[in-house]
Scaffold this motif. Structure first.
Motif, PDB file in Angstrom:
ATOM      1  N   GLU A  89       3.669 -28.347   4.555  1.00 12.86           N
ATOM      2  CA  GLU A  89       2.681 -29.419   4.441  1.00 12.86           C
ATOM      3  C   GLU A  89       1.282 -28.954   4.845  1.00 12.86           C
ATOM      4  O   GLU A  89       0.282 -29.419   4.279  1.00 12.86           O
ATOM      5  N   GLU A  90       1.196 -28.045   5.800  1.00 16.76           N
ATOM      6  CA  GLU A  90      -0.115 -27.511   6.191  1.00 16.76           C
ATOM      7  C   GLU A  90      -0.771 -26.785   5.011  1.00 16.76           C
ATOM      8  O   GLU A  90      -1.960 -26.969   4.726  1.00 16.76           O
ATOM      9  N   TYR A  91       0.014 -25.994   4.329  1.00 15.75           N
ATOM     10  CA  TYR A  91      -0.506 -25.279   3.167  1.00 15.75           C
ATOM     11  C   TYR A  91      -0.871 -26.259   2.048  1.00 15.75           C
ATOM     12  O   TYR A  91      -1.874 -26.074   1.343  1.00 15.75           O
ATOM     13  N   ALA A  92      -0.073 -27.310   1.881  1.00 15.35           N
ATOM     14  CA  ALA A  92      -0.372 -28.329   0.870  1.00 15.35           C
ATOM     15  C   ALA A  92      -1.746 -28.949   1.122  1.00 15.35           C
ATOM     16  O   ALA A  92      -2.511 -29.192   0.183  1.00 15.35           O
ATOM     17  N   GLU A  93      -2.080 -29.193   2.394  1.00  7.44           N
ATOM     18  CA  GLU A  93      -3.398 -29.759   2.724  1.00  7.44           C
ATOM     19  C   GLU A  93      -4.513 -28.777   2.382  1.00  7.44           C
ATOM     20  O   GLU A  93      -5.583 -29.164   1.911  1.00  7.44           O
ATOM     21  N   GLN A  94      -4.258 -27.484   2.605  1.00  6.94           N
ATOM     22  CA  GLN A  94      -5.250 -26.466   2.257  1.00  6.94           C
ATOM     23  C   GLN A  94      -5.481 -26.427   0.753  1.00  6.94           C
ATOM     24  O   GLN A  94      -6.632 -26.333   0.285  1.00  6.94           O
ATOM     25  N   VAL A  95      -4.400 -26.503  -0.014  1.00  7.33           N
ATOM     26  CA  VAL A  95      -4.522 -26.515  -1.477  1.00  7.33           C
ATOM     27  C   VAL A  95      -5.297 -27.746  -1.931  1.00  7.33           C
ATOM     28  O   VAL A  95      -6.189 -27.667  -2.787  1.00  7.33           O
ATOM     29  N   LYS A  96      -4.979 -28.877  -1.330  1.00  7.28           N
ATOM     30  CA  LYS A  96      -5.661 -30.128  -1.688  1.00  7.28           C
ATOM     31  C   LYS A  96      -7.166 -30.010  -1.412  1.00  7.28           C
ATOM     32  O   LYS A  96      -7.998 -30.410  -2.239  1.00  7.28           O
ATOM     33  N   GLU A  97      -7.521 -29.464  -0.253  1.00  2.00           N
ATOM     34  CA  GLU A  97      -8.942 -29.306   0.096  1.00  2.00           C
ATOM     35  C   GLU A  97      -9.657 -28.374  -0.878  1.00  2.00           C
ATOM     36  O   GLU A  97     -10.803 -28.623  -1.277  1.00  2.00           O
ATOM     37  N   LYS A  98      -9.005 -27.302  -1.274  1.00  2.00           N
ATOM     38  CA  LYS A  98      -9.615 -26.362  -2.218  1.00  2.00           C
ATOM     39  C   LYS A  98      -9.805 -27.009  -3.588  1.00  2.00           C
ATOM     40  O   LYS A  98     -10.819 -26.789  -4.262  1.00  2.00           O
ATOM     41  N   LEU A  99      -8.830 -27.804  -4.015  1.00  2.00           N
ATOM     42  CA  LEU A  99      -8.953 -28.509  -5.294  1.00  2.00           C
ATOM     43  C   LEU A  99     -10.135 -29.477  -5.265  1.00  2.00           C
ATOM     44  O   LEU A  99     -10.956 -29.496  -6.195  1.00  2.00           O
ATOM     45  N   LEU A 100     -10.217 -30.251  -4.206  1.00  2.00           N
ATOM     46  CA  LEU A 100     -11.310 -31.215  -4.097  1.00  2.00           C
ATOM     47  C   LEU A 100     -12.669 -30.517  -4.033  1.00  2.00           C
ATOM     48  O   LEU A 100     -13.632 -30.943  -4.675  1.00  2.00           O
ATOM     49  N   ALA A 101     -12.727 -29.428  -3.270  1.00  3.61           N
ATOM     50  CA  ALA A 101     -13.985 -28.691  -3.137  1.00  3.61           C
ATOM     51  C   ALA A 101     -14.436 -28.097  -4.470  1.00  3.61           C
ATOM     52  O   ALA A 101     -15.632 -27.955  -4.729  1.00  3.61           O
ATOM     53  N   THR A 160      -2.597 -32.635  -9.922  1.00  2.00           N
ATOM     54  CA  THR A 160      -3.935 -32.460 -10.465  1.00  2.00           C
ATOM     55  C   THR A 160      -3.795 -31.985 -11.905  1.00  2.00           C
ATOM     56  O   THR A 160      -2.682 -31.741 -12.391  1.00  2.00           O
ATOM     57  N   GLU A 161      -4.911 -31.860 -12.584  1.00  4.19           N
ATOM     58  CA  GLU A 161      -4.930 -31.239 -13.904  1.00  4.19           C
ATOM     59  C   GLU A 161      -5.712 -29.940 -13.819  1.00  4.19           C
ATOM     60  O   GLU A 161      -6.772 -29.878 -13.188  1.00  4.19           O
ATOM     61  N   ASP A 162      -5.183 -28.887 -14.450  1.00  2.52           N
ATOM     62  CA  ASP A 162      -5.901 -27.625 -14.481  1.00  2.52           C
ATOM     63  C   ASP A 162      -7.064 -27.732 -15.480  1.00  2.52           C
ATOM     64  O   ASP A 162      -7.272 -28.798 -16.087  1.00  2.52           O
ATOM     65  N   PRO A 163      -7.866 -26.694 -15.684  1.00  3.30           N
ATOM     66  CA  PRO A 163      -9.032 -26.804 -16.563  1.00  3.30           C
ATOM     67  C   PRO A 163      -8.698 -27.144 -18.015  1.00  3.30           C
ATOM     68  O   PRO A 163      -9.586 -27.505 -18.789  1.00  3.30           O
ATOM     69  N   ASN A 164      -7.410 -27.047 -18.378  1.00  2.00           N
ATOM     70  CA  ASN A 164      -6.984 -27.312 -19.745  1.00  2.00           C
ATOM     71  C   ASN A 164      -6.390 -28.704 -19.923  1.00  2.00           C
ATOM     72  O   ASN A 164      -5.860 -29.023 -20.976  1.00  2.00           O
ATOM     73  N   GLY A 165      -6.468 -29.511 -18.859  1.00  2.00           N
ATOM     74  CA  GLY A 165      -5.870 -30.833 -18.916  1.00  2.00           C
ATOM     75  C   GLY A 165      -4.357 -30.820 -18.749  1.00  2.00           C
ATOM     76  O   GLY A 165      -3.680 -31.792 -19.087  1.00  2.00           O
ATOM     77  N   ILE A 166      -3.827 -29.719 -18.234  1.00  2.00           N
ATOM     78  CA  ILE A 166      -2.382 -29.604 -18.013  1.00  2.00           C
ATOM     79  C   ILE A 166      -2.054 -30.124 -16.624  1.00  2.00           C
ATOM     80  O   ILE A 166      -2.636 -29.676 -15.636  1.00  2.00           O
ATOM     81  N   ARG A 167      -1.115 -31.070 -16.554  1.00  2.00           N
ATOM     82  CA  ARG A 167      -0.758 -31.725 -15.294  1.00  2.00           C
ATOM     83  C   ARG A 167       0.163 -30.841 -14.457  1.00  2.00           C
ATOM     84  O   ARG A 167       1.206 -30.385 -14.927  1.00  2.00           O
ATOM     85  N   ILE A 168      -0.249 -30.592 -13.218  1.00  2.00           N
ATOM     86  CA  ILE A 168       0.562 -29.844 -12.251  1.00  2.00           C
ATOM     87  C   ILE A 168       0.964 -30.792 -11.133  1.00  2.00           C
ATOM     88  O   ILE A 168       0.107 -31.464 -10.546  1.00  2.00           O
TER      89      ILE A 168
END
Length: 294
Positions: free
Chosen positions: A245-257, A279-287
């Motif tokens: 979960e700690e890493y998940a928060e880091q990923v979330k922060e990087k996505l938002l930033a 989220t969606e990647d730059p191609n509109g692909i849902r992850i």
């Protein structure tokens, strides 16, 4: 078969969600031909399993389904990794018995079969060669596309085909993308993948933990392409497992930033683990990101 590549802390793919035009037709194919069984089903959605516990693949029927076509981003293929060469031999014999049309390639790191489901969604079924046989040079793994020699594979078959074997995993996913450079930036700078192979300027392969690839990316039929409409056949989402979960928060922060939108998800055990966000990647692909793949 190397198994640690599909365990934490690697960013491996645990689940793929496909849109199909006719659920019953697709279920007939995925159970009879590919060897899945149905874990859970309602009128529009079916979760498929090999072990009766967790789902590697789910099928979602869409209304007024639009067919696959070039010029859209999405799925190139998803890839089921079998535990042993004997398993690959058994499924080859199974396909021969059913007169299933398929392609095949030797990639040096792996031996692979290629099929299309009734809607044209791409499927790879493969087995890895031993990790010690892979060739790395300057941070790149050697991969080729040569003709597959079926004889030694069939020689290991024992005729025991009873569906996908215990230990099958979602080995990787290969995506059709619109812009390779922007996509590379997302997966290597916002997420923590590393480029391990390039095919000219049109395809690249990325992984964690020195796997030959957890994700393939190409622009062969999708350069400058558009996000697929919601009712288009193809990829609805795919799931990446995060180590904690700690890493998940880091990923979330990087996505938002980096300017990416995040949507929260509720827990859905059939995906294997707790869903955290998407989220969606730059191609509109849902992850979809899960915190735990257990």
């Amino acid at each position: 078969m190397p198994t640690h590549f599909h365990e934490k802390p690697n960013l491996y793919i645990s689940h793929v969600q496909l849109k199909v035009s006719h659920l019953e037709r697709s279920l007939q194919y995925y159970t009879t031909i590919i060897g899945f069984s149905v874990l859970q089903q309602d009128e529009t959605t079916a979760y498929l399993t090999f072990d009766g516990k967790t789902s590697l693949l789910s099928l979602v029927q869409v209304d007024n389904a639009l067919p696959l076509r070039d010029g859209l981003t999405g799925l190139y293929h998803f890839a089921l990794l079998l535990p042993t060469r004997k398993d690959l031999g058994n499924i080859v014999q199974h396909f021969v018995n059913l007169n299933v049309r398929l392609g095949a390639s030797d990639h040096d790191v792996s031996e692979a079969l290629y099929l299309n489901d009734p809607d044209g969604n791409g499927i790879e079924i493969y087995v890895d060669r031993p990790e010690s046989d892979w060739t790395w040079q300057n941070g790149s793994v050697h991969m080729v596309t040569d003709r597959l020699n079926f004889n030694p594979i069939l020689a290991e078959a024992d005729g025991q085909w009873n569906g996908l074997p215990e230990g099958t995993v979602m080995g990787h996913i290969h995506l059709s993308v619109a812009d390779l450079e922007a996509t590379e930036q997302f997966y290597t700078k916002v997420l923590d993948y590393e480029v391990v192979t390039r095919y000219g300027g049109q395809a690249l392969f990325i992984s964690t933990g020195k796997y030959h690839h957890h994700i393939g990316l190409n622009t062969w039929h999708s350069q400058g392409g558009a996000k697929a409409p919601a009712n288009n056949i193809g990829l609805k989402s795919y799931t990446i497992v995060l180590k904690n979960e700690e890493y998940a928060e880091q990923v979330k922060e990087k996505l938002l930033a980096a300017g990416y939108q995040i949507e929260q998800f509720t827990v859905a055990p059939l995906y294997g683990g707790k869903q955290a966000f998407s989220t969606e990647d730059p191609n509109g692909i849902r992850i979809i990101f899960t915190v735990d793949g257990e």
